[in-house]
Scaffold this motif. Sequence first.
Motif, PDB file in Angstrom:
ATOM      1  N   ARG A  28       7.870   5.615   3.536  1.00 34.79           N
ATOM      2  CA  ARG A  28       7.263   5.170   2.276  1.00 34.79           C
ATOM      3  C   ARG A  28       6.373   3.946   2.497  1.00 34.79           C
ATOM      4  O   ARG A  28       5.293   3.834   1.945  1.00 34.79           O
ATOM      5  N   ALA A  31       3.157   5.026   4.244  1.00 31.30           N
ATOM      6  CA  ALA A  31       2.286   5.728   3.297  1.00 31.30           C
ATOM      7  C   ALA A  31       1.594   4.733   2.368  1.00 31.30           C
ATOM      8  O   ALA A  31       0.401   4.872   2.068  1.00 31.30           O
ATOM      9  N   ASP A  34      -1.106   3.009   4.362  1.00 29.12           N
ATOM     10  CA  ASP A  34      -2.212   3.942   4.594  1.00 29.12           C
ATOM     11  C   ASP A  34      -3.057   4.130   3.342  1.00 29.12           C
ATOM     12  O   ASP A  34      -4.277   4.227   3.422  1.00 29.12           O
ATOM     13  N   ARG A  35      -2.410   4.180   2.177  1.00 24.70           N
ATOM     14  CA  ARG A  35      -3.148   4.316   0.909  1.00 24.70           C
ATOM     15  C   ARG A  35      -4.071   3.123   0.676  1.00 24.70           C
ATOM     16  O   ARG A  35      -5.132   3.251   0.094  1.00 24.70           O
TER      17      ARG A  35
END
Length: 133
Positions: A28, A31, A34-35
């Motif tokens: 999580r 992610a 990365d977002r």
Amino acid sequence: MKPIDDFVRNRSQPSGRQPYCKPCHNARGKASKDRMGGSRTYHLKRRYGITAAQADAMLAEQGGLCAICIKAPAEHVDHCHATGRVRALLCFNCNGGLGQFKDDPEVLRAAAEYVLHHRALQAGAPVPPPAAD
């Protein structure tokens, strides 16, 4: 079902553990980074409200050097602790110096006067004592 040891301790949670197991927690977090455009942007955005591209633009505008001494590489984001607003990029020593003097212009001026006074004394020049306000 996973064993309780697969969950990191967290006193703020009623269970005393994180709601996600270690691998899920890490996934999580990755992610989320990365977002936002990578870990550097994630860190800068979360801490100072700027992106890595904005920091890179500031660095280019400053010629890669500290905004105060203009000698050392600018590697630290300087910001106002009262407002959180980013001011410039500084070297380690200048950033630390501002922090040690608590961003107080009067204390910084007094320190500069102190250094000038003692520099003149060491040079053997007659110098009046520093002004006491």
